[in-house]
Scaffold this motif. Structure first.
Motif, short mmCIF file in Angstrom:
data_model
loop_
_atom_site.label_atom_id
_atom_site.label_comp_id
_atom_site.label_asym_id
_atom_site.label_seq_id
_atom_site.Cartn_x
_atom_site.Cartn_y
_atom_site.Cartn_z
N TRP A 123 -1.49 -77.07 -15.18
CA TRP A 123 -0.98 -75.78 -15.64
C TRP A 123 -1.55 -75.37 -17.00
N ALA A 124 -2.42 -76.20 -17.57
CA ALA A 124 -2.93 -75.95 -18.92
C ALA A 124 -4.39 -76.37 -19.02
N LYS A 125 -5.15 -75.60 -19.76
CA LYS A 125 -6.55 -75.93 -20.04
C LYS A 125 -6.78 -75.80 -21.55
N ARG A 126 -7.53 -76.74 -22.10
CA ARG A 126 -7.79 -76.78 -23.54
C ARG A 126 -9.28 -76.89 -23.75
N VAL A 127 -9.86 -75.97 -24.52
CA VAL A 127 -11.30 -75.97 -24.79
C VAL A 127 -11.53 -75.93 -26.29
N GLU A 128 -12.22 -76.94 -26.80
CA GLU A 128 -12.56 -76.99 -28.22
C GLU A 128 -13.94 -76.38 -28.41
N LEU A 166 -2.39 -71.48 -20.76
CA LEU A 166 -1.26 -72.06 -20.05
C LEU A 166 -0.81 -71.10 -18.95
N GLN A 167 -0.41 -71.66 -17.84
CA GLN A 167 0.18 -70.85 -16.77
C GLN A 167 1.44 -71.57 -16.30
N GLY A 190 6.28 -65.03 -14.22
CA GLY A 190 5.04 -65.79 -14.39
C GLY A 190 4.43 -65.47 -15.74
N TYR A 191 4.00 -66.51 -16.45
CA TYR A 191 3.37 -66.36 -17.76
C TYR A 191 1.94 -66.88 -17.71
N ASN A 192 1.01 -66.12 -18.25
CA ASN A 192 -0.35 -66.56 -18.54
C ASN A 192 -0.51 -66.40 -20.05
#
Length: 183
Positions: A26-31, A40-41, A174-176
Motif C-alpha cells: 500500500w506504500a511506495k518510497r523513492v529516495e 500511500l494508498q 479511498g486515499y491516495n
C-alpha cells in the motif's frame, strides 16, 4: 559496448527489484537526492452508526440540527485505515483527530487529523492533515502539513474519493497520498 549497456540495464533492474521487495503493498518510497517521495494508498473507515462508532459528535451549535449542512457540528474520530475498502482488510493504521462542519451553504468539513501507521517500515510514523474537505465533491485534495518518524517535516497532499456512504453517515473513503520529506 552492447554488453556493457546490457549489464547496466540488468543491474538497474535487479537493484530496482530488490529495493521494491522491502516496500509495503500500500506504500511506495523513492529516495532521490536530498528528498524522499512516499506514495500511500489506503482506505479510511468513518463509522457514525451502531454500537461501536469510530466517529462521535462532541459539540454542536444551537442551530446545527436545523442546518442542511450540519454547520457547527464537531466530531472526534478514531477511524481504521486499511489496504482495501473491505473493513476486514489488513489494518495499516488509524486516523485520529477532529473534523467539523464549516460550511453554511455546502458540506465543507474542516479536517484536523493525524494519520498514524502500524504496518511495516511506517510503524510509528504519522502525518498530519489540516485542510478543508468538500465532502460531496467526487474528488477532494487536502494539505499535509507535517509528520513524525519517517514523515518528519512532511509536506504534500491527499486525494480523497468516497468509495461508499450510507444515510447514517458511515463512509469508506479511498486515499491516495503523496508526501515529500528530507533524507
Amino acid at each position: 559496448m552492447e554488453r556493457f549497456a546490457l549489464l547496466v540495464i540488468l543491474l538497474v533492474t535487479i537493484f530496482a527489484w530488490a529495493e521494491g521487495q522491502d516496500q509495503e503493498s500500500w506504500a511506495k518510497r523513492v529516495e532521490s537526492g536530498k528528498e524522499v517521495v512516499t506514495t500511500l494508498q489506503f482506505y479510511f473507515h468513518d463509522k457514525l452508526s451502531g454500537s461501536n462508532p469510530s466517529a462521535v459528535r462532541i459539540a454542536q451549535a444551537a442551530e446545527t440540527n436545523n442546518s442542511a449542512t450540519i454547520f457547527g457540528a464537531l466530531l472526534m474520530i478514531d477511524d481504521p485505515l486499511t489496504i482495501g475498502p473491505d473493513p476486514t482488510s489488513k489494518l495499516v493504521g488509524r486516523a485520529r483527530g477532529l473534523y467539523g462542519s464549516a460550511g453554511q451553504t455546502d458540506l465543507g468539513l474542516i479536517m484536523v487529523l493525524n494519520y498514524g501507521f502500524t504496518d511495516g517500515i511506517y510503524q510509528g510514523s504519522s502525518f498530519s492533515l489540516l485542510s478543508l474537505n468538500p465532502a460531496l465533491n467526487p474528488v477532494r485534495e487536502m494539505a499535509i502539513v507535517g509528520g513524525t518518524g519517517l514523515f518528519r517535516l512532511a509536506r504534500g497532499y491527499a486525494i480523497a474519493q468516497t468509495y461508499s456512504a450510507n444515510p447514517n453517515g458511515d463512509a469508506i473513503v479511498g486515499y491516495n497520498v503523496t508526501i515529500v520529506t528530507y533524507i
